[in-house]
Scaffold this motif. Sequence first.
Motif, PDB file in Angstrom:
ATOM      1  N   ALA A  42       0.832  -1.203   0.000  1.00  0.00           N
ATOM      2  CA  ALA A  42       0.000   0.000   0.000  1.00  0.00           C
ATOM      3  C   ALA A  42       0.869   1.257   0.000  1.00  0.00           C
ATOM      4  CB  ALA A  42      -0.939  -0.003   1.204  1.00  0.00           C
ATOM      5  N   ALA A  43       1.909   1.254   0.843  1.00  0.00           N
ATOM      6  CA  ALA A  43       2.784   2.421   0.907  1.00  0.00           C
ATOM      7  C   ALA A  43       3.506   2.651  -0.416  1.00  0.00           C
ATOM      8  CB  ALA A  43       3.798   2.251   2.043  1.00  0.00           C
ATOM      9  N   MET A  44       4.010   1.583  -1.030  1.00  0.00           N
ATOM     10  CA  MET A  44       4.739   1.741  -2.291  1.00  0.00           C
ATOM     11  C   MET A  44       3.806   2.208  -3.417  1.00  0.00           C
ATOM     12  SD  MET A  44       7.480  -1.384  -2.344  1.00  0.00           S
ATOM     13  CE  MET A  44       8.059  -0.818  -3.939  1.00  0.00           C
ATOM     14  N   SER A  45       2.576   1.696  -3.448  1.00  0.00           N
ATOM     15  CA  SER A  45       1.630   2.142  -4.470  1.00  0.00           C
ATOM     16  C   SER A  45       1.315   3.621  -4.303  1.00  0.00           C
ATOM     17  CB  SER A  45       0.342   1.317  -4.391  1.00  0.00           C
ATOM     18  OG  SER A  45       0.572  -0.031  -4.718  1.00  0.00           O
ATOM     19  N   ALA A  46       1.123   4.047  -3.038  1.00  0.00           N
ATOM     20  CA  ALA A  46       0.812   5.449  -2.796  1.00  0.00           C
ATOM     21  C   ALA A  46       1.982   6.357  -3.176  1.00  0.00           C
ATOM     22  CB  ALA A  46       0.441   5.647  -1.318  1.00  0.00           C
ATOM     23  N   VAL A  47       3.195   5.951  -2.808  1.00  0.00           N
ATOM     24  CA  VAL A  47       4.369   6.765  -3.127  1.00  0.00           C
ATOM     25  C   VAL A  47       4.595   6.827  -4.633  1.00  0.00           C
ATOM     26  CG1 VAL A  47       6.878   6.862  -2.933  1.00  0.00           C
ATOM     27  CG2 VAL A  47       5.487   6.412  -0.908  1.00  0.00           C
ATOM     28  N   ALA A  48       4.455   5.696  -5.306  1.00  0.00           N
ATOM     29  CA  ALA A  48       4.634   5.687  -6.759  1.00  0.00           C
ATOM     30  C   ALA A  48       3.603   6.551  -7.449  1.00  0.00           C
ATOM     31  CB  ALA A  48       4.552   4.251  -7.277  1.00  0.00           C
ATOM     32  N   SER A  49       2.352   6.491  -6.976  1.00  0.00           N
ATOM     33  CA  SER A  49       1.303   7.317  -7.572  1.00  0.00           C
ATOM     34  C   SER A  49       1.581   8.798  -7.341  1.00  0.00           C
ATOM     35  CB  SER A  49      -0.055   6.934  -6.978  1.00  0.00           C
ATOM     36  OG  SER A  49      -1.057   7.790  -7.453  1.00  0.00           O
ATOM     37  N   ALA A  50       1.969   9.151  -6.100  1.00  0.00           N
ATOM     38  CA  ALA A  50       2.247  10.552  -5.801  1.00  0.00           C
ATOM     39  C   ALA A  50       3.427  11.072  -6.613  1.00  0.00           C
ATOM     40  CB  ALA A  50       2.523  10.717  -4.302  1.00  0.00           C
ATOM     41  N   THR A  51       4.467  10.252  -6.764  1.00  0.00           N
ATOM     42  CA  THR A  51       5.624  10.671  -7.545  1.00  0.00           C
ATOM     43  C   THR A  51       5.258  10.869  -9.009  1.00  0.00           C
ATOM     44  OG1 THR A  51       7.061   9.405  -6.063  1.00  0.00           O
ATOM     45  CG2 THR A  51       7.989  10.088  -8.182  1.00  0.00           C
ATOM     46  N   SER A  52       4.519   9.908  -9.565  1.00  0.00           N
ATOM     47  CA  SER A  52       4.096  10.028 -10.959  1.00  0.00           C
ATOM     48  C   SER A  52       3.230  11.253 -11.162  1.00  0.00           C
ATOM     49  CB  SER A  52       3.339   8.768 -11.379  1.00  0.00           C
ATOM     50  OG  SER A  52       2.899   8.860 -12.708  1.00  0.00           O
ATOM     51  N   THR A  53       2.337  11.509 -10.177  1.00  0.00           N
ATOM     52  CA  THR A  53       1.467  12.679 -10.266  1.00  0.00           C
ATOM     53  C   THR A  53       2.282  13.963 -10.253  1.00  0.00           C
ATOM     54  OG1 THR A  53      -0.371  11.547  -9.223  1.00  0.00           O
ATOM     55  CG2 THR A  53      -0.368  13.943  -9.083  1.00  0.00           C
ATOM     56  N   ALA A  54       3.240  14.056  -9.315  1.00  0.00           N
ATOM     57  CA  ALA A  54       4.053  15.275  -9.212  1.00  0.00           C
ATOM     58  C   ALA A  54       4.814  15.531 -10.503  1.00  0.00           C
ATOM     59  CB  ALA A  54       5.014  15.159  -8.031  1.00  0.00           C
ATOM     60  N   LEU A  55       5.361  14.477 -11.083  1.00  0.00           N
ATOM     61  CA  LEU A  55       6.110  14.649 -12.336  1.00  0.00           C
ATOM     62  C   LEU A  55       5.185  15.070 -13.466  1.00  0.00           C
ATOM     63  CD1 LEU A  55       8.437  11.533 -12.106  1.00  0.00           C
ATOM     64  CD2 LEU A  55       9.100  13.920 -11.817  1.00  0.00           C
ATOM     65  N   ALA A  56       3.980  14.483 -13.506  1.00  0.00           N
ATOM     66  CA  ALA A  56       3.048  14.828 -14.581  1.00  0.00           C
ATOM     67  C   ALA A  56       2.564  16.260 -14.431  1.00  0.00           C
ATOM     68  CB  ALA A  56       1.866  13.861 -14.575  1.00  0.00           C
ATOM     69  N   VAL A  57       2.321  16.692 -13.190  1.00  0.00           N
ATOM     70  CA  VAL A  57       1.861  18.059 -12.973  1.00  0.00           C
ATOM     71  C   VAL A  57       2.936  19.057 -13.356  1.00  0.00           C
ATOM     72  CG1 VAL A  57       1.195  19.707 -11.184  1.00  0.00           C
ATOM     73  CG2 VAL A  57       0.176  17.434 -11.219  1.00  0.00           C
ATOM     74  N   ARG A  58       4.175  18.760 -13.040  1.00  0.00           N
ATOM     75  CA  ARG A  58       5.268  19.680 -13.369  1.00  0.00           C
ATOM     76  C   ARG A  58       5.551  19.684 -14.862  1.00  0.00           C
ATOM     77  NH1 ARG A  58       8.360  21.603  -9.283  1.00  0.00           N
ATOM     78  NH2 ARG A  58      10.130  21.854 -10.677  1.00  0.00           N
ATOM     79  N   ASP A  59       5.299  18.578 -15.521  1.00  0.00           N
ATOM     80  CA  ASP A  59       5.565  18.491 -16.955  1.00  0.00           C
ATOM     81  C   ASP A  59       4.243  18.600 -17.711  1.00  0.00           C
ATOM     82  OD1 ASP A  59       6.497  18.071 -19.454  1.00  0.00           O
ATOM     83  OD2 ASP A  59       7.243  16.046 -19.126  1.00  0.00           O
ATOM     84  N   ASP A  60       3.712  19.826 -17.805  1.00  0.00           N
ATOM     85  CA  ASP A  60       2.413  20.034 -18.457  1.00  0.00           C
ATOM     86  C   ASP A  60       2.431  19.619 -19.913  1.00  0.00           C
ATOM     87  OD1 ASP A  60       1.268  20.945 -16.174  1.00  0.00           O
ATOM     88  OD2 ASP A  60       1.684  23.063 -16.589  1.00  0.00           O
ATOM     89  N   GLU A  61       3.540  19.849 -20.593  1.00  0.00           N
ATOM     90  CA  GLU A  61       3.586  19.504 -22.015  1.00  0.00           C
ATOM     91  C   GLU A  61       3.490  17.994 -22.213  1.00  0.00           C
ATOM     92  OE1 GLU A  61       3.413  21.385 -24.690  1.00  0.00           O
ATOM     93  OE2 GLU A  61       3.051  22.997 -23.269  1.00  0.00           O
TER      94      GLU A  61
END
Length: 697
Positions: free
Chosen positions: A107-126
Amino acid sequence: MRVLTVWAVSTLTMLVLAGILPDFRLQSGDGASITQAGLAAAWGAGAFGLLSALVWPLLVRALLLVPALVLGLLVFFLNGSLLLMALSLVPSGQGRAAPETAVVVAAAMSAVASATSTALAVRDDEAYRRRLYRLAARRRRQRRAAAPGREPPPGLVFLQLDGVGYEVLREAAGNGTMPTAASWLETGHRVMPWRTDWSSQTGASQLGILHGTTFDVPAFRWYEKDTGEVMVCNRPTSAAELQRRAVARTGDAGLLAVDGASRGNLFSGGADQLALVLSVSARRGRANRSRAGYFAYFSDPANAVRTALSFTAEVGREIGQSVRARLRGDRPRVSRGGLYPLIRAFATVVERDVVVAAVIGDMLAGRAAVYADLVAYDEVAHHSGPRGRDTDRVLARLDRSLALVARVAEHAPRAYRIVLLSDHGQSPGETFLGRYGLTVKDLVRAGCGLPVSRRAGGTPSGAEARAAVLAALHRPVEEGEEAHPRPGRTDPVVLASGNLAVISFPDVPGRATREWIERAHPALLPTLANHPGIGFLLVDGHVLGPGGACAPLSDPAAAQELLAAYGPGAAAAVARTDAFPHVPDIMVNSAYDPATGQVHAFEEQIGSHGGLGGEQGHAFLMWPADLPGPEPGLVGAEAVHRVLRGWLREADGPQVPVGPGGRAEAEPAMPPKDPRPRPAPGGMFPSAGVPVQDESR
């Protein structure tokens, strides 16, 4: 680079967890270097990510017939199993974890991976835009291949904010609580109120909106003498029967029969794509597609983790709000203990997340019509009241969901028009039990000369969320002893629907006449009509009021005069219900104070709906200005159905401007008092590749 970054963060997370949790290790018993542990963590994190991507969707699809909430719980255990499998693939064989620890680590790894992917996607709008454009372009190519040389007409997304009245919407848009709704009104949407039928509740309104008829739906609950059964709009079997009757009456499958999707509704509207639809939730077997929407959501375990965290936070939020209300001595107030915090969390988190994810998937798939119901406000307002801090926070979170849907619509393979509407409003007021110390059932029994229980009991809430939870668990929705009256019963059946109550005498065939009631129970009608908490009665084609007032419905002017406090059209609404085949022997509407807008619910709700009186009967309809405006004075859900069906027919035709000449002059745009923009929070549904709010953060 994004994949490598997520892998690195997951590896680091696994190393940290191995150092914290005693039953999870990445080294052999005789010790190993940090390099060896790091390599083992990298192997484990990589294998876990690969298994999640490849095996997880197959597992969830195989479990689609499992009850929805059970599937949500199984997610954690299956996720832990995948982690144990991943650890077994580490070449050195150093990975070990106890089964219960594996669930926590996964559960912890899924949450961290999702949050990391989200942060990268938000920062990389293009990169985010490119991903959406690729998906949308693929859909466009598929549609062009199916219909060469023709662009698809604009689709329509109907978003129902359950229980949000017209005045509540105006206030929320005007004071900055709902900035997205306010911006729509500033940039081209129009809004107008519409008046519900006497039965101002989701069962009647949504049946009318989706299937074009509210005929023979007198209340939320009522007893049918020909079958001996109690109909309850949020019971799956009753919802299925009501939908069947509506289709038979209209000869039409419903509003969504052509390339449509129904999400979170009581009825399907004839749609082929279904998720959280109550009228089909009682079916079993592979033919039941009502939980297919769960696959799109739970196919990524990170969604389950995110929703579980938000669910837990919402339960804590409700408990805190309830305790503060008690400490402040708020009045009126109803009990908010028991299972209610869990039901509220289901409505405001689980139902919202799944429905919004399904709507996003529908738009990216290019479906022609989508109708979705978001029940969060209605559930909270029943227990906290229609206005206040509790409901304002719910409205703000719903507004962020609207912003998300609008953002995704910009990248869909076809243009979309978003229509916002509600099925009814809510009226505040102290409950009948709280104000007078007895239930309406107690009052009826006293009027009939029957013994009255010393222990007053409340009626189960009619909120849709309670039924959705039970349907998700494959549990029937029952209403106590009234659900199946005993054969040969002579006691009256008394059922409450908000501030509307119905009374039936099972031993009387057909509808009981006024003369029979006065002869069999001479004190009943005067007891009810003269009670200060009751406004009027409907009995055998007559409206009865306090002090012996009586007006036949055959004289509309006299009936409207007696019902003047309830507003224009009250007599017509009562007369329409009086003609229903299954109209109860007596219908009771609570008292209404026009000065305060308050009613007395016969259920334990301080925000209620179901009858006449106040804002509960004032729903709203908001539409883009390039659609033809409805006629002014829209009355009844059937009229709303005709408007929506007209928009679907005219979606690719010439547009009629809103303005004079028979069209409604809608309310002008309402600028918020706080003009500062509010950024929509980030988040991601990884399985759909689109952002979603993360309420747990």
